[in-house]
Design an enzyme around this catalytic site. Structure first.
Site, PDB file in Angstrom:
ATOM      1  N   HIS A  52       0.810  -1.218   0.000  1.00  0.00           N
ATOM      2  CA  HIS A  52       0.000   0.000   0.000  1.00  0.00           C
ATOM      3  C   HIS A  52       0.848   1.276   0.000  1.00  0.00           C
ATOM      4  CE1 HIS A  52      -3.732  -2.155   0.295  1.00  0.00           C
ATOM      5  NE2 HIS A  52      -3.350  -2.780   1.393  1.00  0.00           N
ATOM      6  N   ARG A  77       6.762  -5.728   3.259  1.00  0.00           N
ATOM      7  CA  ARG A  77       5.508  -6.308   2.763  1.00  0.00           C
ATOM      8  C   ARG A  77       5.506  -6.105   1.259  1.00  0.00           C
ATOM      9  NH1 ARG A  77      -0.651  -5.186   4.693  1.00  0.00           N
ATOM     10  NH2 ARG A  77      -0.238  -2.986   4.284  1.00  0.00           N
ATOM     11  N   ASP A  88      17.041 -10.029  -2.507  1.00  0.00           N
ATOM     12  CA  ASP A  88      18.385  -9.700  -3.004  1.00  0.00           C
ATOM     13  C   ASP A  88      18.843  -8.321  -2.528  1.00  0.00           C
ATOM     14  OD1 ASP A  88      18.868 -12.101  -4.222  1.00  0.00           O
ATOM     15  OD2 ASP A  88      18.413 -11.429  -6.265  1.00  0.00           O
ATOM     16  N   GLU A 154      -6.075 -12.877   5.447  1.00  0.00           N
ATOM     17  CA  GLU A 154      -6.956 -11.709   5.464  1.00  0.00           C
ATOM     18  C   GLU A 154      -8.349 -12.010   4.919  1.00  0.00           C
ATOM     19  OE1 GLU A 154      -4.605  -8.115   4.562  1.00  0.00           O
ATOM     20  OE2 GLU A 154      -3.404  -9.358   3.218  1.00  0.00           O
ATOM     21  N   ASP A 180      -8.715  -6.031   5.931  1.00  0.00           N
ATOM     22  CA  ASP A 180      -9.204  -6.817   4.795  1.00  0.00           C
ATOM     23  C   ASP A 180     -10.128  -7.937   5.255  1.00  0.00           C
ATOM     24  OD1 ASP A 180      -8.314  -5.781   2.273  1.00  0.00           O
ATOM     25  OD2 ASP A 180      -6.273  -6.184   2.922  1.00  0.00           O
TER      26      ASP A 180
HETATM   27  C1  3PY Z   1      -5.141  -5.406   6.842  1.00  0.00           C
HETATM   28  O1  3PY Z   1      -5.600  -5.092   7.948  1.00  0.00           O
HETATM   29  O2  3PY Z   1      -5.838  -5.784   5.895  1.00  0.00           O
HETATM   30  C2  3PY Z   1      -3.719  -5.312   6.610  1.00  0.00           C
HETATM   31  O3  3PY Z   1      -3.255  -5.639   5.547  1.00  0.00           O
HETATM   32  C3  3PY Z   1      -2.859  -4.782   7.693  1.00  0.00           C
HETATM   33  O4  3PY Z   1      -2.229  -3.637   7.247  1.00  0.00           O
HETATM   34 MG    MG Z   2      -4.592  -6.146   4.099  1.00  0.00          MG
END
Ligand code: 3PY
Ligand code: MG
Length: 261
Positions: A52, A77, A88, A154, A180
């Site tokens: 994000h 992430r 790498d 998620e 999510d």
């Molecule tokens: C979520 O809560 O969906 C996440 O990816 C945490 O940042």
């Molecule tokens: Mg998320």
């Protein structure tokens, strides 16, 4: 790892296996200075957010340098297709969103480790290997020992498979994304809704029962206490939310300005 010349900070797998709670934060801002600020503030880890956040690979590599210089463990992430280049560049861990099954987790764990443990492609020209200065079998071993893979779950389907995902060899931690998850369960961003909280509790307990480190967003001490009681030990706040809240408080003379994560 004692030699601080090595670009990779290899402490994280042991930290995830140890019993102590770890506190870090997602950072989507493309700034090495923020990484240093997180380190000097005392966080255990920073998650450079290439899902994000807006950092490109170049800035991400500079942020990894800033983390190494200031002593904070850098997790990235990232999407699956970026994983080989992120490793790498010298990340201590990759945290991949939307892992849906044990088979999916196995594929990603395989990409994270060199043979014979996995199928990661080898090159010593990279920052991780000191551009060749630290290449060879020692780098391969150091990487396999010192780099962690963190699966994010998620969706309700992934929560149902949490035990199997956590049990995969090469998965060091499993992180529940509550935002999510709440959306996928039909609750918008209200992850405090009871059904979402029950799913989080089930997921965290299943991960802990599988012997892996459970992680989750924790924005307040009360969050840490509640999720900690369900087994969570890898807690992430959000840098933009902390900064925005502080700025809004200053701009509104200390009144609550209703900032949301
Ligand atoms: C979520 O809560 O969906 C996440 O990816 C945490 O940042
Ligand atoms: Mg998320």
């Amino acid at each position: 790892m004692t030699d601080t010349r090595f670009p990779i900070d290899g402490r994280l797998p042991d930290m995830l296996r140890g019993g102590k709670p770890l506190r870090g934060l997602f950072n989507g801002l493309p700034s090495p200075a923020i990484v240093e600020m997180c380190a000097y503030a005392g966080f255990d880890f920073v998650i450079l957010d290439n899902e994000h956040g807006s950092a490109d690979l170049d800035v991400t590599e500079h942020m990894l340098r800033a983390a190494r210089a200031s002593g904070i463990v850098p997790v990235v992430r990232c999407f699956e297709h970026d994983l080989p280049r992120i490793l790498d560049m010298g990340a201590s861990a990759v945290q991949v969103p939307m892992v849906q099954s044990a088979e999916h987790a196995r594929r990603l764990a395989d990409m994270t480790r060199y043979p014979p443990l996995g199928g990661r492609g080898s090159a010593f020209s990279t920052r991780a290997a000191g551009y060749g200065a630290f290449g060879g079998a020692a780098h391969t071993q150091r990487s396999n020992d010192g780099i962690a893979f963190i699966a994010m779950i998620e969706t309700p389907e992934a929560i149902a498979a949490a035990d199997a995902i956590a049990a995969v060899d090469g998965v060091d931690a499993v992180f529940i994304g509550p935002n999510d998850l709440a959306h996928a369960m039909g609750h918008g961003s209200d992850w405090n809704a009871q059904p979402v909280q029950h799913a989080i509790e089930r997921g965290l307990k299943a991960i802990a029962d599988a012997g892996k480190c459970p992680g989750i967003i924790a924005l307040t001490p009360a969050d840490e206490e509640k999720y900690g009681a369900w087994g969570a030990r890898y807690f992430a706040n959000v840098s933009t939310s902390i900064i925005t809240r502080a700025l809004a408080q200053a701009a509104s003379a200390g009144r609550d300005a209703g900032v949301r994560y």
